[in-house]
Design an enzyme around this catalytic site. Structure first.
Site, short mmCIF file in Angstrom:
data_model
loop_
_atom_site.label_atom_id
_atom_site.label_comp_id
_atom_site.label_asym_id
_atom_site.label_seq_id
_atom_site.Cartn_x
_atom_site.Cartn_y
_atom_site.Cartn_z
N ASP A 184 -8.60 -56.33 7.49
CA ASP A 184 -10.06 -56.34 7.38
C ASP A 184 -10.79 -55.09 7.91
O ASP A 184 -11.98 -55.09 8.13
CB ASP A 184 -10.68 -57.67 7.85
N HIS A 188 1.74 -28.00 7.28
CA HIS A 188 0.73 -29.07 7.28
C HIS A 188 0.77 -29.86 8.58
O HIS A 188 0.79 -31.09 8.58
CB HIS A 188 0.88 -29.98 6.05
N ASP A 246 -6.84 -24.49 10.57
CA ASP A 246 -7.10 -24.60 9.13
C ASP A 246 -7.93 -25.86 8.94
O ASP A 246 -7.41 -26.97 9.05
CB ASP A 246 -5.76 -24.68 8.37
N ASP A 269 -12.44 -24.35 2.83
CA ASP A 269 -11.04 -24.34 3.29
C ASP A 269 -10.79 -22.99 3.97
O ASP A 269 -10.54 -21.99 3.29
CB ASP A 269 -10.13 -24.53 2.07
N HIS A 275 4.78 -20.02 0.97
CA HIS A 275 3.79 -20.71 0.11
C HIS A 275 3.07 -19.73 -0.81
O HIS A 275 3.27 -18.52 -0.75
CB HIS A 275 2.80 -21.52 0.96
N HIS A 326 -5.42 -21.28 -4.14
CA HIS A 326 -5.57 -22.41 -5.07
C HIS A 326 -7.05 -22.56 -5.41
O HIS A 326 -7.92 -22.11 -4.65
CB HIS A 326 -5.03 -23.70 -4.42
N HIS A 383 -7.55 -28.88 -3.16
CA HIS A 383 -6.70 -28.26 -4.18
C HIS A 383 -7.31 -28.72 -5.50
O HIS A 383 -6.94 -29.76 -6.05
CB HIS A 383 -5.24 -28.70 -4.03
N GLU A 390 -5.03 -16.84 0.86
CA GLU A 390 -4.50 -17.29 2.15
C GLU A 390 -3.03 -16.92 2.39
O GLU A 390 -2.17 -17.78 2.56
CB GLU A 390 -4.66 -18.81 2.27
N TYR A 439 5.34 -16.73 8.91
CA TYR A 439 5.73 -17.77 9.86
C TYR A 439 7.13 -17.50 10.39
O TYR A 439 8.06 -17.31 9.60
CB TYR A 439 5.69 -19.15 9.18
N ARG A 479 -1.80 -17.38 9.36
CA ARG A 479 -2.34 -17.46 8.00
C ARG A 479 -3.81 -17.11 8.11
O ARG A 479 -4.47 -17.51 9.07
CB ARG A 479 -2.16 -18.88 7.43
N GLU A 501 -7.25 -17.30 5.80
CA GLU A 501 -7.70 -17.92 4.54
C GLU A 501 -9.21 -17.83 4.39
O GLU A 501 -9.96 -18.29 5.25
CB GLU A 501 -7.27 -19.40 4.54
#
Ligand code: GLY
Ligand code: MN
Ligand code: MN
Length: 440
Positions: free
Chosen positions: A38, A244, A261, A272, A351, A355, A362, A387, A391, A408, A410
């Site tokens: 609920d 991620h 990020d 983003d 990567h 995008h 995305h 971006e 790493y 990174r 971006e």
């Protein structure tokens, strides 16, 4: 910024009808997702349905049949005083017409009105736009109704209607942003850049990652953003090497970098942004080397972005620049084309370079022209991220001094007639700017 008027939604529908032509399109709403008994997750409308209607309730479905007398039929929850007491206003079928521009509307409380309208509409159509595979109940309902429609036509020899993903049309339509859409994206980017800049000023050694996450969320919300565009990544030190990472539960170490990020969503458009800065006041020598390499690639890609280029051009370029930088740092050796051909760079740059960006982080829209392998050309109004990153996880084969560094950078950009415009320049990325903010 004015809210989108119903004229804007009507214009979007008109453009959609022009492509859909003699077909029927079915767009069911998002439904409440159960979090635990609920209690539901906060509701967010399915992007395509919101794009065409501006309607923010679950348990509804839009039936579009542009060739018919009622191009937009809307099946929505009926008004219900008790439910409205607990959960807030329900618009109901009357408002679906008067306020949301439907040509006809009925209750979605029983299946009959939609089922009947669908069968009638599809009997006169050539194709169906419906996204198969997202919801089993909807899939079996639609497949059953197609059989009903086929039987209703009798012995005509008509084969079953071909089914297309609505993104065939809406993906293309949403890809090139209108002025009103760009205004929203710009605002989402402004809010997000401001929140990142605040974090850059306020983070202190020994804070927990979740404190920074909360700080960002606060900055988004007090500026009017409804929600996050995606789960915020607040990654100290080597956590940045998990692409991620969303646990956000570790303490920040003064000697580490912090990668953030995060993006705010405003009126169903999201930003983003990724920034990386020292938890202490300055970059170490190795952190500076890696950061500079990524920044060089990122700025060079932005310079390259203009009509006629492709996302693949940008990715190839980012890859080349990063490989050259890695060679300067003696992390990779050999001729650049050979390194790239053997995918050696993927150990550190796993990567893509960007995008599409819009209502979804995305976002929808094809990346290719005719065939999957042919990249499409960028055109004014397209919005996307740039971006690149590098790493060096703890168990990577990088020189020990670089281990634990993940970077990174971006930004969000829109293609203009001449080149491109960066929508997220409100947050610093030059080393000197960052260090002076960190030590202020
Ligand atoms: N924040 C998700 C991405 O950068 O693609
Ligand atoms: Mn991104
Ligand atoms: Mn991102």
């Amino acid at each position: 910024m004015e809210s989108l008027s119903h004229i804007d939604y009507r214009l979007r529908r008109k453009q959609f009808y022009a492509e859909v032509k003699n077909a029927v399109a079915v767009l069911p709403s998002a439904e409440h997702q159960v979090r635990n008994p609920d209690v539901t997750f906060p509701f967010r409308q399915e992007s395509n349905l919101y794009y065409l209607t501006g309607f923010e309730e679950p348990h509804c479905v839009a039936l579009f049949a542009p060739h018919s007398k009622t191009p937009f039929q809307f099946f929505v929850q009926p008004r219900n005083k008790t439910k409205e007491l607990w959960e807030g206003k329900i618009w109901g079928p009357e408002a679906a017409k008067s306020r949301f521009g439907a040509d006809a509307a009925a209750s979605s409380a029983t299946e009959i009105p939609f089922d009947e309208a669908f069968v009638t509409a599809i009997c006169e159509a050539e194709r169906l736009y419906y996204r198969v595979g997202l919801d089993r109940e909807w899939d079996s309902r639609i497949f059953r109704l197609l059989e009903v429609a086929k039987k209703r036509l009798g012995r005509t020899g008509r084969s079953l209607w071909p089914i297309f993903d609505p993104n065939e049309v809406l993906g293309e339509q949403r890809l090139v942003k209108t002025r009103a859409e760009l205004e929203r994206l710009e605002k989402a980017c402004e809010i997000t850049a401001d929140a990142h800049a605040s974090a850059m000023r306020l983070v202190k050694p020994d804070m927990y990652e979740y404190e920074v996450e909360a700080l960002l969320f606060h900055a988004f919300r007090i500026q009017g953003a409804e929600r996050l565009g995606y789960g915020s990544i607040v990654a100290g030190g080597s956590n940045a090497c998990c692409l991620h990472y969303v646990a956000n539960n570790k303490r920040l170490n003064e000697k580490d970098l912090l990668l953030i990020d995060a993006g705010a969503e405003l009126d169903y458009f999201t930003s983003d942004i990724t920034r990386v800065f020292p938890v202490g006041q300055v970059f170490s020598k190795e952190q500076r080397e890696i950061y500079s390499a990524v920044l060089t690639a990122q700025k060079s890609c932005i310079k390259m972005a203009r009509p006629g280029k492709t996302m693949r051009d940008l990715h190839d370029h980012a890859t080349e620049v990063l490989v050259d930088e890695l060679k300067k740092l003696k992390i990779l050796k050999g001729p650049t084309p050979q390194i790239i051909k053997k995918l050696e760079h993927k150990r550190y740059y796993p990567h893509g370079t960007g995008h599409w960006l819009g209502m979804d982080v995305h976002d929808v829209g094809r990346y290719y022209a005719q065939r999957l392998q042919d990249p499409r050309k960028l055109a004014p109004g397209m919005v996307f991220t740039i971006e690149p990153g590098l790493y060096f996880g703890a168990d990577s084969d990088a020189p020990a001094k670089y281990k634990g560094i993940g970077v990174r950078i971006e930004d969000d950009i829109v293609i203009t007639n001449q080149g491109c415009r960066v929508l997220t320049s409100g947050v610093p990325k030059e080393i000197e700017e960052i260090e002076s903010l960190r030590s202020a």
